[in-house]
Design a protein around this motif. Sequence first.
Motif, PDB file in Angstrom:
ATOM      1  N   ALA B 107       0.871  -1.042  -0.060  1.00 38.45           N
ATOM      2  CA  ALA B 107      -0.011   0.002   0.095  1.00 38.45           C
ATOM      3  C   ALA B 107       0.734   1.207  -0.016  1.00 38.45           C
ATOM      4  O   ALA B 107       2.042   1.461   0.484  1.00 38.45           O
ATOM      5  N   ARG B 115       2.586  -0.778  -4.796  1.00 36.10           N
ATOM      6  CA  ARG B 115       3.991  -0.642  -5.361  1.00 36.10           C
ATOM      7  C   ARG B 115       4.699  -1.393  -4.203  1.00 36.10           C
ATOM      8  O   ARG B 115       4.460  -1.679  -3.110  1.00 36.10           O
ATOM      9  N   GLY B 117       8.473  -1.459  -3.557  1.00 41.91           N
ATOM     10  CA  GLY B 117       9.805  -0.820  -3.991  1.00 41.91           C
ATOM     11  C   GLY B 117      11.030  -1.510  -3.938  1.00 41.91           C
ATOM     12  O   GLY B 117      10.595  -2.779  -3.424  1.00 41.91           O
ATOM     13  N   MET B 118      11.985  -0.997  -4.204  1.00 37.05           N
ATOM     14  CA  MET B 118      13.381  -2.212  -4.255  1.00 37.05           C
ATOM     15  C   MET B 118      13.614  -2.612  -2.644  1.00 37.05           C
ATOM     16  O   MET B 118      14.202  -3.763  -2.555  1.00 37.05           O
ATOM     17  N   LYS B 120      11.497  -3.588  -0.412  1.00 34.39           N
ATOM     18  CA  LYS B 120      10.667  -4.910  -0.290  1.00 34.39           C
ATOM     19  C   LYS B 120      10.952  -6.030  -1.218  1.00 34.39           C
ATOM     20  O   LYS B 120      10.902  -7.095  -0.933  1.00 34.39           O
ATOM     21  N   PHE B 121      11.168  -5.592  -2.266  1.00 33.49           N
ATOM     22  CA  PHE B 121      11.550  -6.570  -3.484  1.00 33.49           C
ATOM     23  C   PHE B 121      12.549  -7.293  -3.133  1.00 33.49           C
ATOM     24  O   PHE B 121      12.849  -8.604  -2.966  1.00 33.49           O
ATOM     25  N   ASP B 122      13.769  -6.549  -2.363  1.00 30.56           N
ATOM     26  CA  ASP B 122      14.962  -7.310  -2.005  1.00 30.56           C
ATOM     27  C   ASP B 122      14.636  -8.279  -0.797  1.00 30.56           C
ATOM     28  O   ASP B 122      15.251  -9.127  -0.660  1.00 30.56           O
ATOM     29  N   SER B 159       2.702  -1.080  -9.514  1.00 28.11           N
ATOM     30  CA  SER B 159       3.479  -0.445 -10.829  1.00 28.11           C
ATOM     31  C   SER B 159       4.806  -1.301 -11.104  1.00 28.11           C
ATOM     32  O   SER B 159       4.876  -1.239 -12.457  1.00 28.11           O
ATOM     33  N   ASN B 160       5.177  -2.258 -10.417  1.00 23.15           N
ATOM     34  CA  ASN B 160       6.146  -3.089 -10.889  1.00 23.15           C
ATOM     35  C   ASN B 160       5.882  -4.524 -10.878  1.00 23.15           C
ATOM     36  O   ASN B 160       6.579  -5.323 -10.829  1.00 23.15           O
ATOM     37  N   ASP B 163       8.192  -7.124 -12.645  1.00 29.51           N
ATOM     38  CA  ASP B 163       9.270  -7.601 -11.886  1.00 29.51           C
ATOM     39  C   ASP B 163       8.936  -8.773 -10.670  1.00 29.51           C
ATOM     40  O   ASP B 163       9.789  -9.679 -10.589  1.00 29.51           O
ATOM     41  N   ASP B 166       8.118 -11.903 -12.274  1.00 34.22           N
ATOM     42  CA  ASP B 166       9.196 -12.849 -12.741  1.00 34.22           C
ATOM     43  C   ASP B 166       9.921 -13.283 -11.545  1.00 34.22           C
ATOM     44  O   ASP B 166      10.659 -14.504 -11.688  1.00 34.22           O
ATOM     45  N   HIS B 403      10.703  -5.378 -16.040  1.00 36.88           N
ATOM     46  CA  HIS B 403      11.347  -4.211 -16.655  1.00 36.88           C
ATOM     47  C   HIS B 403      10.500  -3.034 -17.101  1.00 36.88           C
ATOM     48  O   HIS B 403      11.013  -2.291 -18.172  1.00 36.88           O
ATOM     49  N   SER B 404       9.511  -2.885 -16.753  1.00 33.95           N
ATOM     50  CA  SER B 404       8.642  -1.820 -17.235  1.00 33.95           C
ATOM     51  C   SER B 404       7.376  -1.344 -16.162  1.00 33.95           C
ATOM     52  O   SER B 404       7.139  -2.207 -15.320  1.00 33.95           O
ATOM     53  N   ARG B 405       7.453   0.264 -16.150  1.00 35.94           N
ATOM     54  CA  ARG B 405       6.405   0.236 -15.164  1.00 35.94           C
ATOM     55  C   ARG B 405       4.911   0.058 -15.924  1.00 35.94           C
ATOM     56  O   ARG B 405       4.668   0.272 -16.895  1.00 35.94           O
TER      57      ARG B 405
END
Lengths: 144, 497
Positions: B107, B115, B117-118, B120-122, B159-160, B163, B166, B403-405
């Motif tokens: 949120a 979203r 973000g990086m 949380k992605f990590d 938004s991502n 990614d 994948d 690799h795209s928004r």
Amino acid sequence: MLNGELPKMYDLDQPIRNFVSKRLIEIESYRTVQEAAKKMVEFNISSLAVVEEGSIIGFITDGDIKRKVVAEGLDPGISVEEIMIEELITEDIDITVQEALDTMTKKNIKHLLVTEGTDVVGIVTLTDLLDIKRHSLDTYISRE
Amino acid sequence: MKICQISDTHFGSESDFNRKLLYSLLDRINNSGFSLLIHSGDVTQSGRKDEYIEARRFFKKIKIPHIVIPGNHDARNGGLKLFEDHIGPVNGYKEIDDGIIIYVNSAIADSDEGRVGMVKFDLIKDILQKYTDAGLKVVLIHHHIIPIPMAGRERNVLSNAGDILDLLIKGDVDLVLSGHRHYPNVHKVENTLFVNAGTTSSVKTRYGDVNSYNVIEIGDREQSFTTVRVDGRKSERKYSRKRNRVFYDFGSKIFRVAHLSNTFISNDRSFLRKHFKNAIMTINRLEPDLIVHCGGIVREGITQDYELAVRLFSTVDGPILFTPAGRDLNYLGYHLFPKYMDSFDQKYKTEDVVFQGVSSSQYDSPVGIVGDTQRKALFKKLHESSEGIKAIFLHHNLIPIPHSREKGLLEDSGDLLREVVDAEIDLVLTGTSSHPYAAKVGKTVIVNANSTSSVYQRSVMGNSFNLIDIYEDALAVYEVNSLWGSRRLLGIWNRNG
């Protein structure tokens, strides 16, 4: 670079799971070396698992065809079984990139069969591992 | 393991929240043999303190282990801090038996968008790395990743999302649980199940549906997903947990397709003429049975670009089909496309295959839509076709692309994707976002093409087109570099599994 350290190419501690080609193309052991070469060209790959009655019994790479057949002047009509590598070098899908690279260096090979539990589930090549940086998993979206 | 998934409870006033209904489920939740309760977000209606206090009281009555994540409504009015104070951490992971459950907050404060973000992605990446050999991997995230049907206009996707999709597929995640759109749905993408819950107690249900919760049962060989509606109706889908990875025999080759997109032909420097010419030379050498161009043919819909396109495509050997992107329709494009490229919904049909185009683009807009009427007509045409390989091609994306928004998704992608998967269409070709990607959803392989000859492209390998070989038992997709003709395998899928 700013603090004097070499830039980190990629995280060698990550598991190969993310980069393993979870597809393995196979050829029956009685097929000819020429058929194997055609299959490699067709799918643009450099190795095939050799199967007999559904079980993997060997492995063959484009290097084997070059070294053992073409360079020796042998007939490409001989069977795959005659030149395949019978000693399968396998690693678990959960080993790290560093461990996979170590095995390849020690054994002087470019291909590793990958297992999960008792099943062979794919293959990882030196090129796959060297390509990791180019195929990073994420885009710079936002920090938060 | 048996998991109960509730979602979008929307604790708040009577006008938003069916309190009586939610409390009536307590006995079922506590006494049905569930090992875990998941709440996939939007606990509260407005993120207010009184709503969180009531929610906390409710969760105290749950006698089984539970994990609760925030949704966009919980992040309203500074609600995320209150969520942590009253409910628990918003990100983290929990070990359960030999499995791992990772949960992240998607949120954004005071926004309905999502979203990861990086950071949380990590977090997801690191935990998947640490627990790479876990017997069961579950990820919990409020915003959906795969488009949902019957949810109106597709919006508020992460938004991502591409990614994340994948990452989860490559990390062999078994199950992804989401909420958000108040409509229950499930898709199997590669080996990962993406499960969406309906709303359990919000009055805002969709299309006259009633409130519901999901029951997910995970066995060694099979996973089942059941939506239990509060009026007693149940719908169940079952999926094998077997991972199809090794191929033995492909059978003979039936058909070869070259798939290109975003050529952006013009006299402008952003059109890479050398790349285009080399790509066409390679395509001619590969001798495909059909060439499909998924839009972005010209840079703008103007006469000189179309005339140049006709001249350049005249060097192509073999049949070629086009579908327009928004830019192909701009200016006079709406008139020029049918004049130079033939009809909007082009078709190729033989005894073995049918390729049906569907125009998803709109005049002077990057937004795509197929619409109910056109979708019904599309499937009518496909069902009338002979038995054999069925393929659809359009410009906009059906699934998020890495690799795209995420903005190339079709507005009604959820509806089209559901119908495509249920009809077991073999292949869908798309051409937005300029990144090559391929994934199997249900029995359908969905392939997106990179830009073939524009400077605006997103593949680290450079401009490219796709080559798709369809065999009796398998379907192989390659990315072919436009300039050099080198190729790499994007994936091979069993057509019958």
